[in-house]
Write an enzyme that holds these catalytic residues in place. Structure first.
Site, PDB file in Angstrom:
ATOM      1  CE  LYS A 238      -3.406  -2.156   2.730  1.00 10.08           C
ATOM      2  NZ  LYS A 238      -5.202  -1.443   2.123  1.00 10.08           N
ATOM      3  NE  ARG A 312     -10.936 -10.060  -1.173  1.00  8.82           N
ATOM      4  CZ  ARG A 312     -11.057  -8.978  -2.396  1.00  8.82           C
ATOM      5  NH1 ARG A 312     -11.482  -9.608  -3.565  1.00  8.82           N
ATOM      6  NH2 ARG A 312     -11.397  -7.631  -2.068  1.00  8.82           N
TER       7      ARG A 312
END
Length: 460
Positions: A238, A312
């Site tokens: 990120k 996820r």
């Protein structure tokens, strides 16, 4: 802690009078001339959130006027505990405007909250006297909300996978529940390969924490929370501004832990399982890589399109384990996608469910307790966005469209149609300070979910 005290009499406390612009003239008629003059001199017009302190002739505080608009507003009194002089107050509902006592008390206590692990509050909070019934109704909710906020606000150095799992273990000890966990390579031995893959690069081993409580003959409820204690994004790292607040990426776990505590404290007639996959998505020589294929617990193979879509991946293994037990209901919570925030902003958690009755019940509770949720569809044609040429599916895709939906569809792949399931994509954070909602970790949907579970299982 919450600045609520039980008191049968309000004789020695200071009255708080809620007023609206329409009711102000009636209030003025009941006051002495000097008090009317004081109110006019302070230009108090009962605007929402405005406050006027009414003095006695000797200069001490006689009463507090607070401008309100919605008498059911949870945050109507939230600014007062840190704003009023120290002392004991009570809500005076004898006038034309009457606030809901429980909501007012809840908002007062939410306005008291301060994350004090590293910094003390600037001043002590004023206290609100409430009756025993109000305190009994509000106290468990406050415990859950405070606990959620505290967990999310704690930096990763003090709340990594070890400490997050320890929070589950402490909860189990408090309520006489059973606890176990799988740590490090034990995850591989127990067939939780996706959880291991995401967390293996951290100096603190990944783990899956499990709590079990209740009567085996009761309906089985499974709560699952995403416990990514820090998310660098992995090798798909990120940027700095995207990483700044990633201590909050375990917000889903905080919600699941708090909800489990509420369920057990209320002794709901369920058999409860709480599952918290706890990892750090870190960067090291053994970090999982873009392009790898992971064989998950269910046998579904997943091509890693992006290592920053890690939540996820760990939830897939936890969901598979839950499904194997054929529970009555699975509820998962996760700070899963930025797309949900782009779609609905920071205050509306995104609800997905494969059962209309479950979704409708959650939304009804959301409206009833003023704890907003918003449902989005599990739009099956978008599954193609997760297609992979070498695996059963990818964990992300090239398209930036419908990111919250495709993330939910990824999770749905691990839940058979016969299994009732709901997923909440929750922000878990306040970006700015507001009364009762300080900047930092936040419980969103927690009260709605607890109200739903009380209605669902108390009726059985």
């Amino acid at each position: 802690m919450h600045a609520l005290i039980e008191r049968q009499t309000t004789a020695s406390s200071i009255a708080i009078l809620p007023v609206t612009a329409a009711s102000l003239s009636g209030v003025l008629q009941q006051l002495e001339t000097s008090q009317k003059t004081w109110i006019n001199a302070n230009d108090f017009r009962a605007e929402v959130g405005s406050v006027c302190l009414l003095p006695k002739p000797d200069g001490s505080l006689h009463a507090v006027l607070i401008g309100v608009a919605n008498t059911a507003d949870i945050y109507a009194l939230a600014a007062l505990p840190r704003r009023l002089p120290a002392g004991i107050y009570h809500l005076d509902n004898a006038g034309e405007v009457a606030l809901d006592p429980q909501r007012a008390a809840l908002g007062w206590a939410l306005g008291v909250y301060h994350f004090g692990r590293y910094k003390k509050p600037a001043r002590a909070a004023a206290e609100l006297a409430v009756d025993a019934a109000t305190l009994a109704a509000v106290q468990p909710l406050l415990d859950g909300i405070y606990h959620t906020r505290d967990l999310i606000n704690t930096p990763t150095e003090d709340l990594g996978p070890v400490e997050l799992a320890a929070a589950v273990q402490t909860l189990a000890q408090t309520h006489g529940a059973d606890y176990r966990d799988w740590i490090g390579d034990a995850l591989l031995d127990a067939n939780f390969p996706a959880i291991h893959a995401v967390g293996r690069a951290s100096h603190r081993a990944p783990r899956l924490a499990e709590l079990r409580w209740g009567n085996n003959a009761a309906p089985h409820l499974v709560l699952i929370g995403k416990g990514v204690c820090f998310d660098t994004g992995g090798l798909d790292i990120k940027p700095a501004d995207g990483m700044r607040w990633m201590k909050k990426d375990m917000g889903g776990a905080a919600h699941a832990i708090a909800l489990a505590g509420l369920v057990m404290a209320a002794k709901l007639p369920v058999r409860l399982t709480l599952l918290i996959p706890a990892v750090e998505n870190s960067i090291a020589g053994n970090a999982y890589r873009p392009g790898e294929v992971i064989r998950t617990r269910s046998g579904v193979t997943v091509e890693i399109d992006n290592t920053d879509a890690e939540g996820r991946v760990i939830l897939g293994d936890a969901l598979s384990y839950a499904v194997e037990q054929s529970p009555d209901l699975i509820l998962d919570f996760a700070t899963l996608t930025g797309a949900a925030r782009i779609a609905l902003g920071p205050e509306l958690p995104v609800l997905f469910s494969n059962r209309d009755d479950i979704a409708d019940g959650l939304l009804a509770s959301s409206r009833e307790v003023s704890d907003p949720l918003w449902r989005l569809p599990l739009w099956q044609p978008y599954r193609s966005m997760l297609d992979s040429s070498i695996a059963d599916m990818a964990n992300a895709g090239a398209s930036r469209h419908a990111g919250a939906i495709t993330a939910a569809l990824y999770l749905q792949r691990f839940v058979p149609e016969t299994q009732a399931w709901s997923h909440l994509d929750v922000y878990s954070w306040n970006d700015a300070d507001r009364p009762g909602r300080p900047k930092g970790g936040e419980a969103q949907g927690l009260r709605a979910y607890f109200d739903f579970l009380q209605k669902r299982y108390s009726s059985e």
